[in-house]
Design a protein around this motif. Structure first.
Motif, mmCIF file in Angstrom:
data_model
loop_
_atom_site.group_PDB
_atom_site.id
_atom_site.type_symbol
_atom_site.label_atom_id
_atom_site.label_comp_id
_atom_site.label_asym_id
_atom_site.label_seq_id
_atom_site.Cartn_x
_atom_site.Cartn_y
_atom_site.Cartn_z
ATOM 1 N N GLY A 112 0.787 -1.227 0.000
ATOM 2 C CA GLY A 112 0.000 0.000 0.000
ATOM 3 C C GLY A 112 0.816 1.273 0.000
ATOM 4 N N LEU A 113 2.140 1.163 0.077
ATOM 5 C CA LEU A 113 3.001 2.341 0.100
ATOM 6 C C LEU A 113 3.831 2.410 -1.178
ATOM 7 C CD1 LEU A 113 4.311 2.169 3.780
ATOM 8 C CD2 LEU A 113 2.480 3.613 2.893
ATOM 9 N N LYS A 114 3.970 3.619 -1.720
ATOM 10 C CA LYS A 114 4.742 3.812 -2.943
ATOM 11 C C LYS A 114 5.687 4.997 -2.765
ATOM 12 C CE LYS A 114 1.171 1.797 -5.892
ATOM 13 N NZ LYS A 114 0.221 1.994 -7.018
ATOM 14 N N PRO A 115 6.828 4.749 -2.115
ATOM 15 C CA PRO A 115 7.790 5.839 -1.906
ATOM 16 C C PRO A 115 8.301 6.388 -3.233
ATOM 17 C CG PRO A 115 8.311 3.924 -0.534
ATOM 18 C CD PRO A 115 7.270 3.487 -1.511
ATOM 19 N N ASN A 116 8.499 7.701 -3.264
ATOM 20 C CA ASN A 116 8.988 8.356 -4.476
ATOM 21 C C ASN A 116 10.447 8.786 -4.371
ATOM 22 O OD1 ASN A 116 6.501 8.619 -6.268
ATOM 23 N ND2 ASN A 116 5.733 9.431 -4.337
ATOM 24 N N GLY A 117 10.975 8.778 -3.169
ATOM 25 C CA GLY A 117 12.351 9.198 -2.966
ATOM 26 C C GLY A 117 13.340 8.054 -3.098
ATOM 27 N N THR A 118 14.568 8.320 -2.712
ATOM 28 C CA THR A 118 15.623 7.308 -2.708
ATOM 29 C C THR A 118 15.332 6.282 -1.618
ATOM 30 O OG1 THR A 118 17.242 8.920 -3.487
ATOM 31 C CG2 THR A 118 18.099 6.943 -2.407
ATOM 32 N N ILE A 119 15.421 5.008 -1.964
ATOM 33 C CA ILE A 119 15.150 3.939 -1.001
ATOM 34 C C ILE A 119 16.454 3.217 -0.678
ATOM 35 C CG2 ILE A 119 13.876 1.813 -0.536
ATOM 36 C CD1 ILE A 119 11.738 2.790 -2.496
ATOM 37 N N ILE A 120 16.779 3.169 0.610
ATOM 38 C CA ILE A 120 17.985 2.482 1.077
ATOM 39 C C ILE A 120 17.564 1.252 1.868
ATOM 40 C CG2 ILE A 120 20.081 2.647 2.464
ATOM 41 C CD1 ILE A 120 20.059 5.662 1.959
ATOM 42 N N GLN A 121 17.997 0.097 1.402
ATOM 43 C CA GLN A 121 17.659 -1.179 2.037
ATOM 44 C C GLN A 121 18.823 -1.615 2.932
ATOM 45 O OE1 GLN A 121 16.112 -3.871 3.584
ATOM 46 N NE2 GLN A 121 14.783 -3.835 1.760
ATOM 47 N N LEU A 122 18.593 -1.602 4.250
ATOM 48 C CA LEU A 122 19.635 -2.016 5.195
ATOM 49 C C LEU A 122 19.681 -3.529 5.384
ATOM 50 C CD1 LEU A 122 19.125 0.649 8.029
ATOM 51 C CD2 LEU A 122 20.677 0.758 6.072
ATOM 52 N N TRP A 123 18.594 -4.199 5.061
ATOM 53 C CA TRP A 123 18.381 -5.622 5.319
ATOM 54 C C TRP A 123 18.602 -5.911 6.804
ATOM 55 C CZ3 TRP A 123 15.071 -8.246 3.109
ATOM 56 C CH2 TRP A 123 14.997 -9.637 3.215
ATOM 57 N N GLU B 18 29.361 6.267 8.363
ATOM 58 C CA GLU B 18 29.942 7.247 7.451
ATOM 59 C C GLU B 18 29.400 7.081 6.026
ATOM 60 O OE1 GLU B 18 32.726 6.460 10.837
ATOM 61 O OE2 GLU B 18 31.572 5.223 9.443
ATOM 62 N N THR B 19 29.406 5.838 5.539
ATOM 63 C CA THR B 19 28.993 5.592 4.153
ATOM 64 C C THR B 19 27.513 5.890 3.938
ATOM 65 O OG1 THR B 19 30.698 3.898 3.860
ATOM 66 C CG2 THR B 19 28.829 3.841 2.341
ATOM 67 N N ILE B 20 26.666 5.382 4.831
ATOM 68 C CA ILE B 20 25.224 5.563 4.632
ATOM 69 C C ILE B 20 24.830 7.020 4.847
ATOM 70 C CG2 ILE B 20 22.925 4.789 5.317
ATOM 71 C CD1 ILE B 20 24.254 2.164 6.281
ATOM 72 N N SER B 21 25.463 7.683 5.805
ATOM 73 C CA SER B 21 25.177 9.113 6.012
ATOM 74 C C SER B 21 25.529 9.915 4.764
ATOM 75 C CB SER B 21 25.967 9.642 7.212
ATOM 76 O OG SER B 21 25.547 9.018 8.407
ATOM 77 N N HIS B 22 26.640 9.560 4.135
ATOM 78 C CA HIS B 22 27.041 10.239 2.898
ATOM 79 C C HIS B 22 26.013 10.010 1.790
ATOM 80 C CE1 HIS B 22 29.484 11.668 -0.428
ATOM 81 N NE2 HIS B 22 29.318 10.495 -1.030
ATOM 82 N N ILE B 23 25.527 8.772 1.678
ATOM 83 C CA ILE B 23 24.529 8.447 0.651
ATOM 84 C C ILE B 23 23.231 9.217 0.907
ATOM 85 C CG2 ILE B 23 23.053 6.607 -0.260
ATOM 86 C CD1 ILE B 23 25.930 6.431 -1.236
ATOM 87 N N ILE B 24 22.836 9.310 2.161
ATOM 88 C CA ILE B 24 21.606 10.043 2.500
ATOM 89 C C ILE B 24 21.741 11.513 2.112
ATOM 90 C CG2 ILE B 24 20.154 10.847 4.401
ATOM 91 C CD1 ILE B 24 20.783 8.180 5.826
ATOM 92 N N GLN B 25 22.852 12.122 2.491
ATOM 93 C CA GLN B 25 23.062 13.537 2.173
ATOM 94 C C GLN B 25 23.115 13.767 0.664
ATOM 95 O OE1 GLN B 25 26.584 13.769 4.895
ATOM 96 N NE2 GLN B 25 25.667 15.714 5.503
ATOM 97 N N LYS B 26 23.802 12.874 -0.034
ATOM 98 C CA LYS B 26 23.897 12.991 -1.493
ATOM 99 C C LYS B 26 22.518 12.856 -2.142
ATOM 100 C CE LYS B 26 25.499 9.638 -4.140
ATOM 101 N NZ LYS B 26 26.400 8.663 -4.821
ATOM 102 N N SER B 27 21.719 11.944 -1.632
ATOM 103 C CA SER B 27 20.381 11.723 -2.192
ATOM 104 C C SER B 27 19.480 12.926 -1.961
ATOM 105 C CB SER B 27 19.758 10.469 -1.568
ATOM 106 O OG SER B 27 20.527 9.321 -1.864
ATOM 107 N N ILE B 28 19.573 13.522 -0.786
ATOM 108 C CA ILE B 28 18.751 14.701 -0.489
ATOM 109 C C ILE B 28 19.090 15.840 -1.448
ATOM 110 C CG2 ILE B 28 18.360 16.523 1.224
ATOM 111 C CD1 ILE B 28 18.558 14.347 3.377
ATOM 112 N N LYS B 29 20.368 16.024 -1.706
ATOM 113 C CA LYS B 29 20.780 17.089 -2.631
ATOM 114 C C LYS B 29 20.295 16.813 -4.048
ATOM 115 C CE LYS B 29 24.945 18.494 -0.094
ATOM 116 N NZ LYS B 29 26.437 18.529 -0.117
#
Length: 565
Positions: free
Chosen positions: A300-311, A551-562
């Motif tokens: 029922g959910l359809k995210p439109n942003g960047t999706i990060i799968q941590l598993w 460090e890596t995931i925080s960088h990916i999050i910031q890059k995706s937001i930009k």
């Protein structure tokens, strides 16, 4: 081995198969500009010495509604019980050589049809093929069908395929009988009631209606970047404030406090926490610039942003496409379509170590996903906390542990049934030697707790229990690698291993890496625990102490937001 053969002239196939046989191949697939092969998937196929069918996409989307991947072997009638039909066959060279000596074959679907009429057709659930266009049989192949002496139900299925391919039906309607299935398709009813004389435009109208309905239920959508706003949403594992999501959330909230961040959960309340039942939760998720989760996207959910799968851990048990999953595949409508298509929307996938990455590539459709081998946030938490003696002492006090005893943490994994017969009995001798903490899986609904075992307070995460423990006992849980990363003694208790392997499957080399600490006999395990004869594992390819998850995931999050602005 499977040979990938591109044939421009069918007369050359026999020569190609002779060459493939001398090279040691037992099977082959046909490729051309209209058929792609997912290489990670075909490498994972478990071959059997017969014709095989594997799963497929159509223009990169999973559009099937078949259930036959819950079976090890199928018939032609099983194969045709699908909303669409393609030559999704991994051909057995010996079988094909026999067919080619008897029949004239003009295209891949001809060969697939004749192969599918053999007695033994094995399945492999990996999504191997991507078909770009529809395929049809030739007119010639239908004159051979009588040679196979089909049953009345198979005659119906053959008539159906011939009708769809706009060939004359090979059998009279009175000779045919629709196969017994849980729900007879409306198109099949229409074909039978009109003696296969239904106008094609009416058939196509009925079929298109069900295709559209199926499409809408298959989790296929296109992200709309115009809906994205400047916030981050964590979904966790089934909305639980735990595991990788919890530790990444805490890190991000502390170090990037200016960014709006939300966790969708019932477990915690506060300005940054939103109940999943809150009407605004869906909007927050679908408009988030970044969505972070560690299992499948909820229905029922359809995210439109960047999706990060941590598993949620390095797997011992086989996952999705690597696993038979007979119950799910046979009984849950659209099970594979929903899971597969959900995965296609993910942008990043996080793994704890390089050695396990190939399994994640064969278990899930990762062809559009960036793979990050940076380690798990929950492991980083353990590595950061393992020397924090004041904190570990605090946990032990919370648990009211006897300081004169070592502590054994028993953490069995979740199983589809709530049976307790495969759990280790907690003996008096064990309780005399250890503080025994029992922690069931979050999905376990049995509420089973061994007598006299310590029940951990709900405010303590399993990672904190690991820090306070000396020995960790589990079965197929990935937590064993968490424990090994911080040098804990570990052991596996797997009394019904053969049954578990047949139903779910395990990754053999992952299991083998733990072979020195695996027990199937309760008495032997209890004896070694009580007498402190447990073996250490000093090296294991599936642990990674070089963790840079934050460090890596925080960088990916910031890059995706930009990039999403």
């Amino acid at each position: 081995m499977i040979k990938q053969i591109e044939i421009l002239e069918w007369d050359l196939l026999a020569k190609e198969l002779q060459k493939a046989t001398t090279e040691g191949y037992s099977h082959f697939v046909l490729i051309n500009q209209d058929v792609e092969i997912y290489q990670s998937m075909i490498k994972a196929v478990e071959l059997r010495p017969v014709t095989m069918v594997a799963d497929y996409t159509i223009n990169q989307q999973y559009l099937n509604d078949c259930r036959y991947f819950g079976q090890l072997y199928i018939t032609f009638n099983d194969w045709i019980d699908n909303i669409n039909h393609f030559p999704n066959v991994i051909f057995h060279i010996e079988t094909v050589a026999h067919l080619m000596n008897q029949y004239q074959i003009h295209n891949a679907f001809d060969l697939a049809l004749l192969s599918l009429l053999q007695d033994d057709i094995a399945t492999d659930s990996h999504v191997v093929f991507n078909f770009k266009h529809n395929h049809r049989t030739s007119k010639t192949v239908w004159k051979y069908i009588d040679d196979f002496t089909p049953l009345n139900t198979t005659k119906f299925s053959l008539n159906k395929l011939a009708f769809k391919h706009r060939h004359p039906v090979p059998f009279k309607s009175k000779e045919t009988l629709p196969p017994e299935t849980k729900a007879v398709r409306s198109t099949d009813k229409a074909l039978k009631s009109t003696n296969f004389k239904l106008p094609h435009w009416i058939y196509n109208l009925i079929h298109s209606h069900y295709e559209k309905k199926h499409y809408e239920m298959s989790y296929i959508y296109k992200k709309d970047k115009t809906k994205i706003k400047n916030h981050i949403v964590f979904l966790g594992f089934n909305y639980g404030f735990q595991g990788n999501s919890r530790y990444l959330f805490n890190h991000f909230a502390k170090h990037f406090s200016k960014l709006p961040i939300f966790f969708i959960t019932k477990d915690v309340s506060g300005p940054n926490f939103v109940n999943p039942d809150d009407p605004k939760a869906k909007t927050l998720i679908e408009t988030a610039s970044v969505v972070i989760l560690e299992t499948y996207i909820p229905d029922g959910l359809k995210p439109n942003g960047t999706i990060i799968q941590l598993w949620h851990g390095t797997p011992i048990k086989k996952l999705f496409l690597d696993s038979h999953e007979p119950s799910e595949n046979l009984n849950i409508y659209n099970y594979r379509a929903r899971k597969y298509n959900k995965w296609l929307h993910q942008d990043y996938f996080v793994s704890d170590c390089e050695a396990i990455m190939e399994y994640f590539k064969s278990a899930f459709p990762q062809q559009h996903t960036h793979l990050l081998n940076c380690g798990y946030p929950r492991i980083r938490y353990l590595l950061d906390k393992q020397s924090d003696q004041p904190y570990i002492s605090f946990i032990k006090k919370e648990l009211k542990l006897n300081p004169d005893k070592q502590t054994l943490l028993y953490v069995p994994t979740w199983k589809a049934t709530n049976e307790t017969s495969d759990l280790l009995p907690i003996s008096d001798g064990l309780l005399n030697k250890y503080n025994v903490i029992f922690k069931g899986h979050t999905k376990d609904e049995s509420n089973y707790i061994p007598e006299n075992a310590i029940v951990a307070p709900s405010n303590l995460e399993v990672q904190d229990l690991l820090l306070a423990s000396d020995i960790v006992l589990t079965d197929y849980s990935s937590i064993i690698f968490d424990a090994l990363t911080i040098d804990k003694i570990v052991c596996q208790y797997t009394p019904d291993h053969e049954k578990y392997v047949s139903e779910r499957g395990v990754y053999d080399d992952v299991m083998h890496s733990l072979s020195t600490v695996r027990y199937s006999d309760a008495k032997a395990l209890l004896n070694d625990l009580i007498s402190h004869q447990m073996k250490d594992i000093h090296e294991n390819p599936f642990i990674n102490k070089d963790n840079h998850a934050f460090e890596t995931i925080s960088h990916i999050i910031q890059k995706s937001i930009k990039s999403n602005k």
